[in-house]
Design a protein around this motif. Structure first.
Motif, PDB file in Angstrom:
ATOM      1  N   ALA A   1       0.885  -1.311  -0.030  1.00 39.62           N
ATOM      2  CA  ALA A   1       0.095  -0.057   0.006  1.00 39.62           C
ATOM      3  C   ALA A   1       0.818   1.179  -0.101  1.00 39.62           C
ATOM      4  O   ALA A   1       0.527   2.134  -0.818  1.00 39.62           O
ATOM      5  CB  ALA A   1      -0.861  -0.018   1.102  1.00 39.62           C
ATOM      6  N   LEU A   2       1.897   1.271   0.612  1.00 40.34           N
ATOM      7  CA  LEU A   2       2.832   2.425   0.621  1.00 40.34           C
ATOM      8  C   LEU A   2       3.656   2.688  -0.649  1.00 40.34           C
ATOM      9  O   LEU A   2       3.743   3.718  -0.968  1.00 40.34           O
ATOM     10  CB  LEU A   2       3.852   2.196   1.980  1.00 40.34           C
ATOM     11  N   ILE A   3       3.879   1.491  -1.077  1.00 40.04           N
ATOM     12  CA  ILE A   3       4.628   1.591  -2.456  1.00 40.04           C
ATOM     13  C   ILE A   3       3.646   2.101  -3.636  1.00 40.04           C
ATOM     14  O   ILE A   3       3.972   2.794  -4.428  1.00 40.04           O
ATOM     15  CB  ILE A   3       5.224   0.055  -2.840  1.00 40.04           C
ATOM     16  N   PHE A   4       2.374   1.640  -3.628  1.00 38.01           N
ATOM     17  CA  PHE A   4       1.183   2.182  -4.415  1.00 38.01           C
ATOM     18  C   PHE A   4       1.155   3.524  -4.173  1.00 38.01           C
ATOM     19  O   PHE A   4       0.950   4.343  -5.072  1.00 38.01           O
ATOM     20  CB  PHE A   4       0.112   1.276  -3.888  1.00 38.01           C
ATOM     21  N   GLY A   5       1.091   3.971  -2.746  1.00 39.80           N
ATOM     22  CA  GLY A   5       0.842   5.373  -2.645  1.00 39.80           C
ATOM     23  C   GLY A   5       2.043   6.334  -3.073  1.00 39.80           C
ATOM     24  O   GLY A   5       1.838   7.365  -3.733  1.00 39.80           O
ATOM     25  N   SER A   6       3.194   5.631  -2.800  1.00 36.12           N
ATOM     26  CA  SER A   6       4.375   6.612  -3.429  1.00 36.12           C
ATOM     27  C   SER A   6       4.444   6.780  -5.058  1.00 36.12           C
ATOM     28  O   SER A   6       5.153   7.324  -5.564  1.00 36.12           O
ATOM     29  CB  SER A   6       5.630   5.672  -3.035  1.00 36.12           C
TER      30      SER A   6
ATOM     31  N   PHE B   1      -4.037   9.346   0.168  1.00 32.81           N
ATOM     32  CA  PHE B   1      -5.100   8.859  -0.605  1.00 32.81           C
ATOM     33  C   PHE B   1      -5.120   7.674  -0.951  1.00 32.81           C
ATOM     34  O   PHE B   1      -5.779   6.269  -0.775  1.00 32.81           O
ATOM     35  CB  PHE B   1      -5.903   9.578  -1.376  1.00 32.81           C
ATOM     36  N   ALA B   2      -3.869   7.536  -2.002  1.00 32.67           N
ATOM     37  CA  ALA B   2      -3.615   6.269  -2.624  1.00 32.67           C
ATOM     38  C   ALA B   2      -3.141   5.145  -1.787  1.00 32.67           C
ATOM     39  O   ALA B   2      -3.474   3.775  -2.051  1.00 32.67           O
ATOM     40  CB  ALA B   2      -2.823   6.489  -3.773  1.00 32.67           C
ATOM     41  N   SER B   3      -2.590   5.233  -0.909  1.00 32.91           N
ATOM     42  CA  SER B   3      -1.879   4.497   0.203  1.00 32.91           C
ATOM     43  C   SER B   3      -3.184   3.784   0.898  1.00 32.91           C
ATOM     44  O   SER B   3      -3.091   2.584   1.074  1.00 32.91           O
ATOM     45  CB  SER B   3      -0.904   4.878   1.115  1.00 32.91           C
ATOM     46  N   LEU B   4      -4.068   4.465   1.178  1.00 37.75           N
ATOM     47  CA  LEU B   4      -5.312   4.159   1.986  1.00 37.75           C
ATOM     48  C   LEU B   4      -5.910   3.195   1.092  1.00 37.75           C
ATOM     49  O   LEU B   4      -6.638   2.013   1.488  1.00 37.75           O
ATOM     50  CB  LEU B   4      -6.077   4.984   2.385  1.00 37.75           C
ATOM     51  N   ALA B   5      -6.094   3.630  -0.101  1.00 41.57           N
ATOM     52  CA  ALA B   5      -6.971   2.926  -1.194  1.00 41.57           C
ATOM     53  C   ALA B   5      -6.058   1.291  -1.403  1.00 41.57           C
ATOM     54  O   ALA B   5      -6.658   0.446  -1.607  1.00 41.57           O
ATOM     55  CB  ALA B   5      -7.032   3.631  -2.438  1.00 41.57           C
ATOM     56  N   GLY B   6      -4.677   1.524  -1.341  1.00 40.16           N
ATOM     57  CA  GLY B   6      -3.892   0.296  -1.425  1.00 40.16           C
ATOM     58  C   GLY B   6      -4.256  -0.643  -0.218  1.00 40.16           C
ATOM     59  O   GLY B   6      -4.380  -1.818  -0.672  1.00 40.16           O
TER      60      GLY B   6
END
Length: 272
Positions: A211-216, A228-233
């Protein structure tokens, strides 16, 4: 052509031979239209040949890791549009979903759509893994409610505003978002990355890391989008972890994006 490519991706999860056949037909069509050039066409033929021969990674660990690493690097490059030879057509140019929405541009991404084909060579369980123990219905309902909850959180943080609309270009947006965005990203981050990480660490840790990589990856959109993207991940990762099915996380991803488009400023408020 794009509907045919979507059908190839849809078929990939249950009949690889038909999916690869559809991909080859689509590639010929794409080459004729100038969407891909000869470099890409040659790569797709090679990819198709590998897939159709039932190729599996060598048993020798060192060679296996090297080949898998190269394939994953290729998948990442395709997802991030770093590979040459693709000329993805611009479908929408600086359109606005509503008066409070920032303008955005939409492409149909042939390169990103190839990501699941590449990653399926790395792991045969990309779409379906061992079925986990069933979850109570109330847990699924709570997870489903996190989709609108996350969008409301974005409103509270000032990243979005409530702005219902029904754009004329909804159908091409939905086609591109489901098959050429959500499926490709879920294949890379949940179907491959989270699954590989969960193989040698606690599943909860794997969930957080992916999720953290997806957010980054969304860093260009600012810190708020990264959060937002990390939480979505996390949401998508739980959907994948609880179901063992990639298409479940894809549908969660798609549902969030469609809710975002139809009910809120898209992709963000014009003042952001």
């Amino acid at each position: 052509m794009w509907i045919l490519l979507a059908l190839a991706l849809l078929t990939l999860s249950f009949n690889k031979k038909i999916a690869v056949g559809l991909l080859l037909v689509t590639s010929v069509w794409a080459g004729w239209l100038g969407v891909i050039d000869l470099r890409v066409a040659g790569g797709i033929i090679l990819l198709a040949a590998i897939s159709l021969t039932g190729y599996t990674l060598p048993q020798r660990p060192a060679i296996q890791r090297t080949i898998e690493c190269l394939l994953v690097m290729l998948a990442v490059a395709l997802t991030l549009h770093l590979m040459p030879g693709f000329h993805n057509p611009k479908i929408l140019d600086l359109v606005k979903a509503g008066p409070e929405s920032a303008p955005f541009t939409l492409y149909f991404n042939f390169d990103k759509a190839l990501t699941p084909f590449v990653l399926l060579i790395c792991t045969g369980s990309l779409f379906v893994r061992e079925t986990p123990p069933p979850r109570p219905l109330w847990q699924w309902l709570v997870l489903l409610l996190t989709v609108p909850a996350l969008l409301w959180l974005a409103v509270l943080l000032g990243g979005l505003k409530i702005e219902p609309h029904w754009p004329q270009w909804l159908l091409p947006f939905a086609l591109a978002n489901l098959f050429f965005v959500a499926l490709a990203e879920e294949a890379l981050f949940r179907g491959y990355l989270q699954q590989r990480l969960a193989g040698f660490m606690h599943p909860a840790v794997a969930l957080v890391i992916q999720a953290l990589i997806f957010g980054s990856v969304h860093l260009a959109g600012g810190l708020l989008l990264v959060i937002f993207a990390s939480l979505a991940g996390v949401i998508y990762g739980l959907a994948w972890m609880w179901s063992g099915r990639l298409w479940v996380s894809v549908l969660f991803h798609f549902a969030l994006n469609i809710c975002h488009l139809l009910l809120f400023t898209y992709p963000m408020s014009v003042r952001q």
